[in-house]
Design a protein around this motif. Structure first.
Motif, PDB file in Angstrom:
ATOM      1  N   GLY A  38      34.963  21.762 -15.665  1.00  0.00           N
ATOM      2  CA  GLY A  38      34.665  20.509 -14.968  1.00  0.00           C
ATOM      3  C   GLY A  38      34.056  19.629 -16.013  1.00  0.00           C
ATOM      4  N   GLN A 143      28.686  15.863  -7.168  1.00  0.00           N
ATOM      5  CA  GLN A 143      28.895  17.038  -6.489  1.00  0.00           C
ATOM      6  C   GLN A 143      29.265  18.349  -7.146  1.00  0.00           C
ATOM      7  N   ARG A 144      29.908  18.165  -8.068  1.00  0.00           N
ATOM      8  CA  ARG A 144      30.261  19.201  -8.906  1.00  0.00           C
ATOM      9  C   ARG A 144      28.803  19.801  -9.540  1.00  0.00           C
ATOM     10  N   ASN A 148      27.302  23.276  -9.425  1.00  0.00           N
ATOM     11  CA  ASN A 148      26.852  24.332 -10.210  1.00  0.00           C
ATOM     12  C   ASN A 148      25.454  24.735 -10.394  1.00  0.00           C
ATOM     13  N   PHE A 177      31.155  22.164  -3.443  1.00  0.00           N
ATOM     14  CA  PHE A 177      32.480  22.231  -4.204  1.00  0.00           C
ATOM     15  C   PHE A 177      33.573  21.562  -3.190  1.00  0.00           C
ATOM     16  N   MET A 180      33.917  17.753  -2.997  1.00  0.00           N
ATOM     17  CA  MET A 180      34.384  16.836  -4.101  1.00  0.00           C
ATOM     18  C   MET A 180      35.621  16.190  -3.559  1.00  0.00           C
ATOM     19  N   SER A 184      37.216  21.169  -5.435  1.00  0.00           N
ATOM     20  CA  SER A 184      37.307  21.905  -6.537  1.00  0.00           C
ATOM     21  C   SER A 184      37.800  23.590  -6.019  1.00  0.00           C
ATOM     22  N   SER A 187      36.225  26.524  -8.439  1.00  0.00           N
ATOM     23  CA  SER A 187      34.620  26.506  -8.200  1.00  0.00           C
ATOM     24  C   SER A 187      34.592  27.312  -6.859  1.00  0.00           C
TER      25      SER A 187
END
Length: 625
Positions: A38, A143-144, A148, A177, A180, A184, A187
């Protein structure tokens, strides 16, 4: 017979523990790979390979923002080889990003440094870094990064044996996730696998299978291959345990084909050990022995102790079924390796438990300092009110000298005194109702602990209770301060509605209650005085607390906010079954309902409640002006 009994005992009972041991480190370790993917996808320039990073970092004309990104990538590459070097790269990236004000780089560096401390076993420090990264990612709307950070917090919670917290963090990571654009998928799959791993540790294979299937539904040709292999292996394991050998064989075949394609020997070793168990279950000990030997060869080539242990166990079982004398020596090798891994796992558990205890004590101290800071801010606000009062008084005296406006000064000073007294009463009432009982509880527990009459386990339990009470007190204090300060900067309901949604998620999710939040879009721009907003929020909190505490048998809480003429109506209704809810009796649960009615009456509003066949409902009507 004794040898056969020993083999079957370890195959049937010990295997699940060791399978979980492997799962934990596989899922947590692959998190860094997806975070790296990412971060690399977000850079403006192509990222160099690992062997070129030193050259790029040595370039004097390299822009600072790119240097931060290269340092973060260098940390990722080193996390599987040299944790000390990985931590050093992350610390350099964090210091540089903060110095130049590069906030996205700061957030990514915090995540990377948190991973480095996590892999080194420093869980309290990793937790602090992930929390700091989470707060910054939320402010930046990354958002990622939010996902995470929650993923890292969930991993820490797993290592500290806090499964409810781990599930809560993983669920929030999954939401981030999925939010997003585009979502993703890798993820999300990883997060679902982590959730399945937690349920495996909790000995809940049905739940684990449910999340494996959800993860499998998200896979595509672009999915990280090792994730797909892990999903297939998990489903095969669960199908074999459930007595469905044909389904287990299907997942095994697909997993083996993919593991061989990507050249991952230790993954293939684990799948072949499982294939050996399946062959033995079907009455083919010769085939089971061949699969176990191949699994042992692959595991030793890959240098993977956990997979070697699985292969030895499968080989011992196959040899015992064939009546071969080598079964005894193979079982002895397995038991030796198993005892080594189990002793290491127990040592890790002791270290993790001690870290959790120290972290709870540290967090309690931090919460106490934060509470003192908030009280100081309130005192500063009162001083600011007095300062403004003096300034206005001087202006009014000047106007009186010029235009004989003494009456205006008297009216203003009276109004200012009323506002100050109202603020004092409001702060005192809110602190007494929401924080006083928690502080009393902490004081009583600390006195009991100081007498030294409890053993270590009881002391740890009381300290955990004190830490939780401290956190609750801080949250209550934060709500009081937010209610007094935030509406002054935003007279509309937009920020309040966001706060209400967030609070509902925090309160209801741990109790497994769903939330149905219904508001009209035009309410976001509706103006409401500060005192009315604060009262609305405190009544809302009390109503949610009432639902979580007394709504037995309920699965969902409905929250509806609407404008009715010149008033705002809040409805909080649960779907508890008739006769099963404590809240069906108005006197149950302390002074919660009385407090809500008193708060509404201070503004000229009212609160009503009813116990109906559909559950318990609290309805509050507050004036708009």
């Amino acid at each position: 017979m004794y040898l056969a009994y020993r083999v079957l005992y370890f195959v049937d009972f010990v295997y699940m523990h060791d399978f979980i041991y492997f799962r934990r480190y596989f899922f947590w370790g692959i998190s860094a790979l997806l975070m790296l993917a990412g971060f690399r996808g977000s850079t403006a320039a192509p990222m160099p390979p690992p062997d070129s990073l030193a050259f790029y970092l040595a370039r004097p004309a390299l822009p600072d923002t790119m240097r931060v990104k290269y340092l973060i990538l260098a940390s990722f590459y080193q996390q599987s080889n040299d944790l000390a070097q990985a931590r050093q790269y992350s610390e350099q990236a964090l210091a540089l990003a903060r110095r130049i004000g590069f906030k996205p780089g700061t957030a990514s560096a915090l995540e990377t440094l948190g991973n480095a401390h996590y892999y080194a076993g420093n869980y309290p420090q990793a937790q602090r870094l992930f929390l700091e990264a989470l707060a910054l990612n939320k402010r930046l709307h990354r958002q990622r990064g939010v996902g995470n950070s929650y993923l890292g917090l969930g991993n820490v919670a797993v290592m500290l044996y806090d499964r409810p917290k781990a599930l809560q963090f993983f669920a929030r990571a999954q939401q981030a996730f999925a939010a997003m654009s585009p979502p993703s998928a890798n993820s999300q799959i990883l997060t679902l696998n982590n959730i399945a791993g937690v349920y495996l540790e909790a000995k809940n294979p049905a739940k684990a299978t449910q999340f494996y299937r959800r993860a499998l539904a998200l896979t595509s040709p672009d999915t990280e291959p090792r994730l797909t292999v892990a999903i297939r292996r998990g489903l095969a394991e669960q199908q074999l345990a459930a007595g469905n050998p044909d389904s287990a064989q299907t997942h095994l075949n697909q997993g083996l084909a993919l593991a061989q394609k990507i050249g991952e020997q230790w993954e293939e070793a684990g799948l072949r050990a499982l294939q050996s168990r399946l062959a033995l279950r079907r009455g083919h000990p010769t085939g089971a022995l061949a699969q176990a030997r191949q699994a042992l060869h692959l595991a030793r080539q890959a240098g993977h102790a956990a997979e070697e242990e699985d292969a030895l166990r499968a080989m011992a079982a196959a040899l015992a079924a064939l009546g071969r004398s080598e079964a005894y020596d193979t079982l002895k090798s397995y038991l030796t390796l198993h005892d080594t891994l189990l002793a290491r796992d127990r040592a890790d558990a002791i270290i993790a438990g001690q870290a959790r205890f120290n972290d709870a004590e540290q967090q309690a101290r931090i919460r106490s300092l934060e509470q003192q800071e908030r009280l100081a801010r309130q005192a500063k606000e009162l001083a600011h009110l007095r300062y403004n009062q003096k300034l206005w008084a001087l202006s009014a005296l000047a106007a009186l000298a010029l235009a004989a406006g003494g009456s205006l000064l008297w009216l203003y000073r009276r109004r200012q005194r009323a506002r100050e007294q109202s603020l004092r009463r409001q702060i005192a009432a809110d602190l007494h109702d929401d924080v006083g009982s928690l502080l009393t509880q902490i004081s009583l527990q600390s006195e009991l602990l100081s007498q030294g009459v409890y053993g270590p386990e009881q002391q740890e339990r009381y300290l955990a209770h004190m830490a939780e009470a401290s956190r609750m007190a801080v949250r209550q204090m934060s709500d009081v301060v937010w209610g007094l300060s935030q509406p002054g900067h935003s007279p509309t309901l937009g920020n309040l509605l966001e706060r209400m949604r967030e609070h509902a998620f925090e309160v209801l999710e741990p109790t497994h209650l769903g939330i149905n939040f219904q508001t009209a879009p035009e309410l976001k721009t509706l103006a409401l005085p500060a005192s009315n907003q604060q009262t609305l929020f405190l009544i809302y909190k009390e109503a949610l607390h009432n639902a979580t505490k007394h709504a037995k048998g309920a699965t969902e809480v409905l929250v509806r906010l609407q404008q009715l003429g010149q008033s705002l109506q809040l409805e909080v209704r649960d779907n508890g079954q008739p006769g099963a809810s404590d809240a069906s009796h108005p006197g149950t649960g302390g002074n919660g309902l009385g407090n809500m009615q008193a708060r509404a009456a201070n503004l000229g509003g009212r609160v009503a409640y009813e116990a109906a066949p559909g559950g318990f409902c609290v309805v509050a009507n507050l004036p708009l002006g």
